[in-house]
Design an enzyme around this catalytic site. Structure first.
Site, PDB file in Angstrom:
ATOM      1  N   HIS A  14     -12.561  31.257 -23.273  1.00 44.40           N
ATOM      2  CA  HIS A  14     -13.654  30.519 -22.604  1.00 44.40           C
ATOM      3  C   HIS A  14     -13.511  30.722 -21.098  1.00 44.40           C
ATOM      4  O   HIS A  14     -12.657  30.111 -20.460  1.00 44.40           O
ATOM      5  CB  HIS A  14     -13.583  29.028 -22.943  1.00 44.40           C
ATOM      6  N   HIS A  16     -15.709  31.522 -17.226  1.00 46.07           N
ATOM      7  CA  HIS A  16     -16.887  31.755 -16.383  1.00 46.07           C
ATOM      8  C   HIS A  16     -16.470  32.658 -15.225  1.00 46.07           C
ATOM      9  O   HIS A  16     -15.544  32.309 -14.488  1.00 46.07           O
ATOM     10  CB  HIS A  16     -17.405  30.442 -15.788  1.00 46.07           C
ATOM     11  N   ARG A  18     -19.197  34.207 -13.367  1.00 48.96           N
ATOM     12  CA  ARG A  18     -20.400  34.281 -12.510  1.00 48.96           C
ATOM     13  C   ARG A  18     -20.845  35.726 -12.304  1.00 48.96           C
ATOM     14  O   ARG A  18     -20.604  36.576 -13.151  1.00 48.96           O
ATOM     15  CB  ARG A  18     -20.164  33.578 -11.156  1.00 48.96           C
ATOM     16  N   ASN A  42     -23.742  31.266 -18.858  1.00 46.60           N
ATOM     17  CA  ASN A  42     -24.571  30.296 -18.112  1.00 46.60           C
ATOM     18  C   ASN A  42     -24.806  30.731 -16.664  1.00 46.60           C
ATOM     19  O   ASN A  42     -24.522  30.014 -15.723  1.00 46.60           O
ATOM     20  CB  ASN A  42     -23.979  28.877 -18.187  1.00 46.60           C
ATOM     21  N   LYS A 100     -23.558  31.031 -27.758  1.00 43.36           N
ATOM     22  CA  LYS A 100     -23.054  29.817 -27.125  1.00 43.36           C
ATOM     23  C   LYS A 100     -24.125  28.733 -27.032  1.00 43.36           C
ATOM     24  O   LYS A 100     -25.208  28.971 -26.518  1.00 43.36           O
ATOM     25  CB  LYS A 100     -22.555  30.167 -25.709  1.00 43.36           C
ATOM     26  N   HIS A 137     -20.578  23.950 -26.578  1.00 44.09           N
ATOM     27  CA  HIS A 137     -20.274  22.908 -25.608  1.00 44.09           C
ATOM     28  C   HIS A 137     -20.597  21.616 -26.352  1.00 44.09           C
ATOM     29  O   HIS A 137     -21.758  21.223 -26.449  1.00 44.09           O
ATOM     30  CB  HIS A 137     -21.112  23.055 -24.334  1.00 44.09           C
ATOM     31  N   HIS A 175     -13.411  23.625 -25.068  1.00 41.28           N
ATOM     32  CA  HIS A 175     -12.763  22.688 -24.139  1.00 41.28           C
ATOM     33  C   HIS A 175     -12.622  21.275 -24.717  1.00 41.28           C
ATOM     34  O   HIS A 175     -13.216  20.318 -24.229  1.00 41.28           O
ATOM     35  CB  HIS A 175     -13.419  22.671 -22.759  1.00 41.28           C
ATOM     36  N   ASP A 248     -11.685  27.745 -19.428  1.00 39.60           N
ATOM     37  CA  ASP A 248     -12.884  27.181 -18.791  1.00 39.60           C
ATOM     38  C   ASP A 248     -12.796  27.314 -17.269  1.00 39.60           C
ATOM     39  O   ASP A 248     -13.331  26.479 -16.536  1.00 39.60           O
ATOM     40  CB  ASP A 248     -13.105  25.710 -19.200  1.00 39.60           C
TER      41      ASP A 248
HETATM   42  C1  NCD Z   1     -18.833  24.914 -16.391  1.00 40.13           C
HETATM   43  C2  NCD Z   1     -19.469  25.737 -15.282  1.00 40.13           C
HETATM   44  O1  NCD Z   1     -19.257  25.407 -14.110  1.00 40.13           O
HETATM   45  O2  NCD Z   1     -20.167  26.714 -15.571  1.00 40.13           O
HETATM   46  N1  NCD Z   1     -18.520  23.630 -15.870  1.00 40.13           N
HETATM   47  C3  NCD Z   1     -17.675  22.729 -16.408  1.00 40.13           C
HETATM   48  O3  NCD Z   1     -17.661  21.616 -15.919  1.00 40.13           O
HETATM   49  N2  NCD Z   1     -16.849  23.030 -17.395  1.00 40.13           N
HETATM   50  C4  NCD Z   1     -19.744  24.846 -17.559  1.00 40.13           C
HETATM   51  C5  NCD Z   1     -19.087  24.307 -18.805  1.00 40.13           C
HETATM   52  O4  NCD Z   1     -18.288  24.984 -19.435  1.00 40.13           O
HETATM   53  O5  NCD Z   1     -19.361  23.159 -19.159  1.00 40.13           O
HETATM   54 ZN    ZN Z   2     -17.133  26.341 -19.574  1.00 42.98          ZN
END
Ligand code: NCD
Ligand code: ZN
Length: 346
Positions: A14, A16, A18, A42, A100, A137, A175, A248
């Protein structure tokens, strides 16, 4: 006392990263330590289709450090309009590793998420049919639900029904943040597995709110009580196949993170493995670290574990406060920035 541990190379289930300058700044930290990572979709606008995911994968590959053998595993973002045929094609062609779910407005960049679960039944049926992972999520959002109860409400109102309705659907409750979440996953294994972050293993809501508001401890699902943390630590360090690593790690530009209305998400990739190792050491469970970090995830995703190994040693270093980002984002704060980090990936 153990001061060195060698395990198969971990994966991050998991993550991110960007896009653009932020992607370029943060990806090397993950690519250095991990073999693969599930890349969250996302973005704004989200990665909705196979075509979007293939394009995003190309942009990730383009900024990988030279010689890196890191593999991004792409996902697409489920919306009310997702086409089951498109998703199936993406899975068969090896572009998509999973789909997702973001409930609409549950977290950062989730405005395009699912508003009506009846509209995604056909997609869930298809995932079940073709054996494609469904990543969730797992929070139910509503004015009647307290933010600390969102995970439990999602399990009660959605997930506990889906496990019966779609018995062949392979799911991941991402998460995990509560004892309820950890307990449910165990009760529904092997159909359901759960990822656990370094920060949910390490923090309580008293750390977050009890001695000055700490924006760097704000993420969805929100950090909960000491009892919840204890249950998550027990789950992660149990070695059981239904629990595995998902950081995460979620970078944000400084000005959005530290603001009147700050965004949830904790950038932790540079300290993730050392933080997990600290938790396993504190729980007297370093012998279970490899299962959690490197074996259980691939098994649930039906992929082979990585062949090569990494070594962590106890060798204290100081985490930087922030990471520079080119362009208008400028910088992102780092979880545990400025702290002494006990373990180090050699
Ligand atoms: C994540 C994000 O910033 O993209 N933020 C978070 O609080 N975990 C999105 C997510 O996984 O919920
Ligand atoms: Zn996340």
């Amino acid at each position: 006392m153990t001061t060195r541990i060698t395990i198969r190379r971990p994966d991050d289930w998991h993550l991110h990263v960007r896009d653009g300058d932020m992607l370029k700044a943060v990806l090397p930290y993950t690519a250095k330590d991990f073999g693969r990572a599930i890349i969250m979709p996302n973005l704004v606008p989200p990665v909705r289709t196979v075509k979007d995911a293939a394009g995003y994968r190309d942009r990730v590959m383009a900024v990988l450090p030279a010689g890196s053998r890191f593999t991004p595993l792409m996902t697409c973002y489920l919306t009310d309009d997702t086409d089951p045929d498109d998703v199936e094609r993406g899975f068969r062609d090896g572009v998509l590793a999973g789909v997702k779910l973001y409930p609409a407005n549950a977290t950062t960049n989730s405005a395009a998420g699912v508003t009506d679960y009846r509209k995604v039944t056909r997609v869930l049926e298809r995932l079940e049919k073709i054996g494609m992972p469904f990543l969730m999520h797992g929070e139910e959002v509503g004015s009647d639900i307290d933010i600390f109860d969102r995970e439990k409400a999602f399990i009660d109102r959605r997930l506990s029904k889906w496990v019966k309705e779609f018995p062949g659907l392979r799911m991941i409750l991402e998460h995990l943040s509560s004892k309820d979440g950890a307990d449910f996953v165990k009760s529904a294994a092997p159909q359901v597995a759960g990822t656990i972050t370094p920060y949910h293993l390490n923090l309580t809501r008293t750390d977050w709110l009890g001695a000055g508001l700490k924006p760097m401890m704000y993420a969805m699902p929100v950090i909960k009580t000491a009892q919840d943390r204890a249950a998550l630590r027990k789950a992660a360090t149990s070695g059981e196949a239904c629990y595995f690593l998902g950081t995460d790690s979620a970078p944000h530009p400084f000005v959005r993170k530290v603001a009147i209305s700050g965004v949830p998400g904790i950038f932790n990739a540079p300290v993730a493995l050392p933080t997990y190792a600290k938790v396993f050491e504190e729980e007297g469970a370093l012998d279970k670290f490899e299962a959690f970090a490197s074996l259980n995830g691939p098994r649930h995703y039906r992929l082979p574990p990585n062949e090569d190994k990494i070594t962590l040693e106890k060798s204290p270093w100081t985490a930087p406060i922030e990471i520079k980002v080119a362009g208008p984002d400028e910088r992102t704060l780092l979880y545990r920035g400025g702290e002494t980090i006990e373990w180090k990936v050699t």
